[in-house]
Enzyme design. Structure first.
Site, PDB file in Angstrom:
ATOM      1  N   SER A   1       0.815  -1.227   0.000  1.00  0.00           N
ATOM      2  CA  SER A   1       0.000   0.000   0.000  1.00  0.00           C
ATOM      3  C   SER A   1       0.841   1.266   0.000  1.00  0.00           C
ATOM      4  O   SER A   1       0.291   2.370   0.040  1.00  0.00           O
ATOM      5  CB  SER A   1      -0.964   0.007   1.197  1.00  0.00           C
ATOM      6  OG  SER A   1      -0.251   0.028   2.413  1.00  0.00           O
ATOM      7  N   SER A   2       2.173   1.125  -0.064  1.00  0.00           N
ATOM      8  CA  SER A   2       3.012   2.337  -0.001  1.00  0.00           C
ATOM      9  C   SER A   2       4.389   2.045  -0.606  1.00  0.00           C
ATOM     10  O   SER A   2       4.818   0.895  -0.721  1.00  0.00           O
ATOM     11  CB  SER A   2       3.176   2.761   1.464  1.00  0.00           C
ATOM     12  OG  SER A   2       4.002   3.906   1.574  1.00  0.00           O
TER      13      SER A   2
ATOM     14  N   ARG B   1      -5.246   3.349   3.817  1.00  0.00           N
ATOM     15  CA  ARG B   1      -4.042   3.381   2.979  1.00  0.00           C
ATOM     16  C   ARG B   1      -4.170   2.403   1.795  1.00  0.00           C
ATOM     17  O   ARG B   1      -3.748   2.699   0.674  1.00  0.00           O
ATOM     18  CB  ARG B   1      -2.848   2.980   3.860  1.00  0.00           C
ATOM     19  CG  ARG B   1      -1.579   3.704   3.527  1.00  0.00           C
ATOM     20  CD  ARG B   1      -0.514   3.423   4.548  1.00  0.00           C
ATOM     21  NE  ARG B   1       0.698   4.119   4.173  1.00  0.00           N
ATOM     22  CZ  ARG B   1       1.860   3.966   4.771  1.00  0.00           C
ATOM     23  NH1 ARG B   1       1.991   3.128   5.779  1.00  0.00           N
ATOM     24  NH2 ARG B   1       2.915   4.637   4.364  1.00  0.00           N
TER      25      ARG B   1
ATOM     26  N   LYS C   1       6.362 -18.821   7.042  1.00  0.00           N
ATOM     27  CA  LYS C   1       5.786 -20.039   7.638  1.00  0.00           C
ATOM     28  C   LYS C   1       4.436 -20.384   7.001  1.00  0.00           C
ATOM     29  O   LYS C   1       4.187 -21.515   6.609  1.00  0.00           O
ATOM     30  CB  LYS C   1       5.614 -19.837   9.158  1.00  0.00           C
ATOM     31  CG  LYS C   1       4.913 -20.976   9.872  1.00  0.00           C
ATOM     32  CD  LYS C   1       4.742 -20.690  11.364  1.00  0.00           C
ATOM     33  CE  LYS C   1       3.868 -21.761  12.022  1.00  0.00           C
ATOM     34  NZ  LYS C   1       3.605 -21.456  13.439  1.00  0.00           N
TER      35      LYS C   1
ATOM     36  N   SER D   1      15.721  -5.905   3.050  1.00  0.00           N
ATOM     37  CA  SER D   1      16.564  -5.571   4.207  1.00  0.00           C
ATOM     38  C   SER D   1      16.862  -4.082   4.121  1.00  0.00           C
ATOM     39  O   SER D   1      15.929  -3.279   4.039  1.00  0.00           O
ATOM     40  CB  SER D   1      17.818  -6.450   4.229  1.00  0.00           C
ATOM     41  OG  SER D   1      18.530  -6.374   3.014  1.00  0.00           O
TER      42      SER D   1
ATOM     43  N   THR E   1      10.366   7.582  -0.134  1.00  0.00           N
ATOM     44  CA  THR E   1       9.047   6.974   0.071  1.00  0.00           C
ATOM     45  C   THR E   1       8.438   7.584   1.337  1.00  0.00           C
ATOM     46  O   THR E   1       9.129   8.260   2.105  1.00  0.00           O
ATOM     47  CB  THR E   1       9.146   5.450   0.279  1.00  0.00           C
ATOM     48  OG1 THR E   1       9.692   5.231   1.591  1.00  0.00           O
ATOM     49  CG2 THR E   1       9.993   4.759  -0.764  1.00  0.00           C
TER      50      THR E   1
HETATM   51  N1  LIG Z   1      12.805   4.076   1.999  1.00  0.00           N
HETATM   52  C1  LIG Z   1      14.069   3.886   2.325  1.00  0.00           C
HETATM   53  O1  LIG Z   1      14.913   4.807   2.256  1.00  0.00           O
HETATM   54  C2  LIG Z   1      14.528   2.513   2.801  1.00  0.00           C
HETATM   55  C3  LIG Z   1      15.911   2.311   2.973  1.00  0.00           C
HETATM   56  C4  LIG Z   1      16.352   1.063   3.359  1.00  0.00           C
HETATM   57  C5  LIG Z   1      15.441   0.036   3.579  1.00  0.00           C
HETATM   58  N2  LIG Z   1      14.111   0.268   3.426  1.00  0.00           N
HETATM   59  C6  LIG Z   1      13.193  -0.846   3.640  1.00  0.00           C
HETATM   60  O2  LIG Z   1      12.450  -1.073   2.455  1.00  0.00           O
HETATM   61  C7  LIG Z   1      11.144  -1.571   2.781  1.00  0.00           C
HETATM   62  C8  LIG Z   1      10.064  -0.750   2.106  1.00  0.00           C
HETATM   63  O3  LIG Z   1      10.145   0.573   2.602  1.00  0.00           O
HETATM   64  P1  LIG Z   1       9.234   1.763   2.054  1.00  0.00           P
HETATM   65  O4  LIG Z   1      10.104   2.955   2.100  1.00  0.00           O
HETATM   66  O5  LIG Z   1       8.550   1.343   0.794  1.00  0.00           O
HETATM   67  O6  LIG Z   1       8.177   1.855   3.281  1.00  0.00           O
HETATM   68  P2  LIG Z   1       6.720   2.524   3.365  1.00  0.00           P
HETATM   69  O7  LIG Z   1       6.468   3.441   2.229  1.00  0.00           O
HETATM   70  O8  LIG Z   1       6.601   3.066   4.755  1.00  0.00           O
HETATM   71  O9  LIG Z   1       5.739   1.264   3.236  1.00  0.00           O
HETATM   72  C9  LIG Z   1       5.679   0.297   4.254  1.00  0.00           C
HETATM   73  C10 LIG Z   1       4.486  -0.595   3.985  1.00  0.00           C
HETATM   74  O10 LIG Z   1       4.457  -1.642   4.975  1.00  0.00           O
HETATM   75  C11 LIG Z   1       3.141  -1.727   5.524  1.00  0.00           C
HETATM   76  N3  LIG Z   1       3.272  -2.269   6.876  1.00  0.00           N
HETATM   77  C12 LIG Z   1       3.982  -1.747   7.913  1.00  0.00           C
HETATM   78  N4  LIG Z   1       3.856  -2.535   8.986  1.00  0.00           N
HETATM   79  C13 LIG Z   1       3.046  -3.570   8.622  1.00  0.00           C
HETATM   80  C14 LIG Z   1       2.535  -4.692   9.307  1.00  0.00           C
HETATM   81  N5  LIG Z   1       2.798  -4.931  10.606  1.00  0.00           N
HETATM   82  N6  LIG Z   1       1.732  -5.553   8.635  1.00  0.00           N
HETATM   83  C15 LIG Z   1       1.427  -5.340   7.338  1.00  0.00           C
HETATM   84  N7  LIG Z   1       1.905  -4.281   6.626  1.00  0.00           N
HETATM   85  C16 LIG Z   1       2.688  -3.410   7.272  1.00  0.00           C
HETATM   86  C17 LIG Z   1       2.629  -0.281   5.458  1.00  0.00           C
HETATM   87  O11 LIG Z   1       1.212  -0.175   5.518  1.00  0.00           O
HETATM   88  P3  LIG Z   1       0.458   0.048   6.949  1.00  0.00           P
HETATM   89  O12 LIG Z   1       1.244   1.085   7.696  1.00  0.00           O
HETATM   90  O13 LIG Z   1      -0.918   0.471   6.582  1.00  0.00           O
HETATM   91  O14 LIG Z   1       0.484  -1.275   7.623  1.00  0.00           O
HETATM   92  C18 LIG Z   1       3.137   0.109   4.074  1.00  0.00           C
HETATM   93  O15 LIG Z   1       2.303  -0.428   3.076  1.00  0.00           O
HETATM   94  C19 LIG Z   1      11.079  -1.571   4.301  1.00  0.00           C
HETATM   95  O16 LIG Z   1      11.382  -2.859   4.785  1.00  0.00           O
HETATM   96  C20 LIG Z   1      12.148  -0.595   4.725  1.00  0.00           C
HETATM   97  O17 LIG Z   1      12.657  -0.849   6.010  1.00  0.00           O
HETATM   98  C21 LIG Z   1      13.642   1.488   3.055  1.00  0.00           C
END
Ligand SMILES: NC(=O)c1ccc[n+]([C@@H]2O[C@H](COP(=O)([O-])OP(=O)(O)OC[C@H]3O[C@@H](n4cnc5c(N)ncnc54)[C@H](OP(=O)(O)O)[C@@H]3O)[C@@H](O)[C@H]2O)c1
Length: 244
Positions: free
Chosen positions: A16-17, A43, A121, A137, A184
């Site tokens: 969703s994001s 979202r 799992k 990661s 993001t």
């Molecule tokens: N953006 C960066 O600079 C960056 C850098 C290094 C690594 N990463 C990693 O890349 C991945 C993607 O990041 P992003 O920037 O795309 O993040 P994002 O835009 O914040 O999206 C995170 C998504 O995860 C969902 N989510 C969070 N907790 C959840 C849960 N308990 N159960 C189900 N869904 C859940 C959120 O929706 P809801 O909140 O509605 O649940 C949202 O859809 C993450 O693992 C992040 O740690 C990001």
């Protein structure tokens, strides 16, 4: 065996994001069926609007840290070709260790270590032959910064989980993509009003001269998902950040 010309069903937890949303968009544009998962129904609804309610798109609200909800999710969505998780909940965790609330640390660890364990799992039995699981990661495991200890730990943990699951779940392939800094919505939680300045400063340091876009990571996840000889691998998509 699933192939590029077959219509596949892909689950994107975190769809969703950000990166997950970009991946869902790419997969739908290629004619695949995609189920996106997140906790917030609002979202998810916004994401469905952004994805134009494409044919084959489904959205399911579930908390991937809850075993009951993950079990229900996989019981309800049918068979899958690939599973991807980009989910992370890192709000409030970028603080000095001396100020770290253990409840916050546990929530973050749940979102990026426990959730992938649960998704693997309950999801592995639903995967078709040739299927894969891809987790995200992150650069913090390699370039930790002050206030980033828990995030460094979860990103390191998920990579070790990938190595172990690639062995245990074989022939299902299990991999990770490790993003660098990508623009993001996660950055609203990480840096708040300091987001633009932080991203611009990093862009100036990186060999590629810019911050990542969600689609950069989406492309890498799709490549990993499709490469039938890739398992137990971490693919770095970080603009060269590990080198500077
Ligand atoms: N953006 C960066 O600079 C960056 C850098 C290094 C690594 N990463 C990693 O890349 C991945 C993607 O990041 P992003 O920037 O795309 O993040 P994002 O835009 O914040 O999206 C995170 C998504 O995860 C969902 N989510 C969070 N907790 C959840 C849960 N308990 N159960 C189900 N869904 C859940 C959120 O929706 P809801 O909140 O509605 O649940 C949202 O859809 C993450 O693992 C992040 O740690 C990001």
């Amino acid at each position: 065996m699933p192939g590029e010309n077959t219509r596949e069903h892909i689950l994107v937890v975190g769809g969703s994001s950000g990166m997950g949303l970009a991946l869902a968009g790419n997969l739908l544009a290629s004619g695949h069926a995609v189920t996106i998962v997140g906790r917030s129904p609002e979202r998810l609804a916004r994401a469905c609007d952004m994805l134009g309610h494409a044919p084959g798109l489904e959205a399911v609200a579930a908390d991937a840290t809850s075993e009951d909800e993950v079990e229900r999710l996989f019981a309800s969505i049918g068979d899958l070709h690939h599973i991807v998780s980009t989910a992370a909940d890192v709000g409030g965790v970028y603080v000095p260790l001396s100020e770290m609330a253990v409840a916050t640390a546990r929530r973050v660890i749940d979102s990026k270590v426990v959730a992938p364990v649960l998704v693997a799992k309950h999801g592995a039995p639903r995967l078709a032959a040739g299927g894969s699981i891809t987790f995200t990661s992150g650069i913090a495991a390699y370039r930790p910064a002050p206030k980033g200890s828990v995030v460094a730990a979860i990103n390191g943990a998920i990579e070790s989980l990938v190595y172990a699951l690639a062995v245990e779940l074989a022939p299902i392939r299990v991999n990770a993509v490790s993003p660098g800094w990508v623009d993001t919505p996660i950055w609203d939680a990480v840096a708040g009003e300091g987001k633009d300045a932080a991203l611009q400063a990093m862009a100036a340091r990186l060999p590629v001269g810019r911050i990542g876009r969600p689609v950069d990571i989406a492309q890498a996840i799709e490549a990993v998902m499709r490469n039938g000889f890739m398992s137990g691998t971490v693919v770095h998509v970080d603009g060269g950040q590990r080198l500077v």
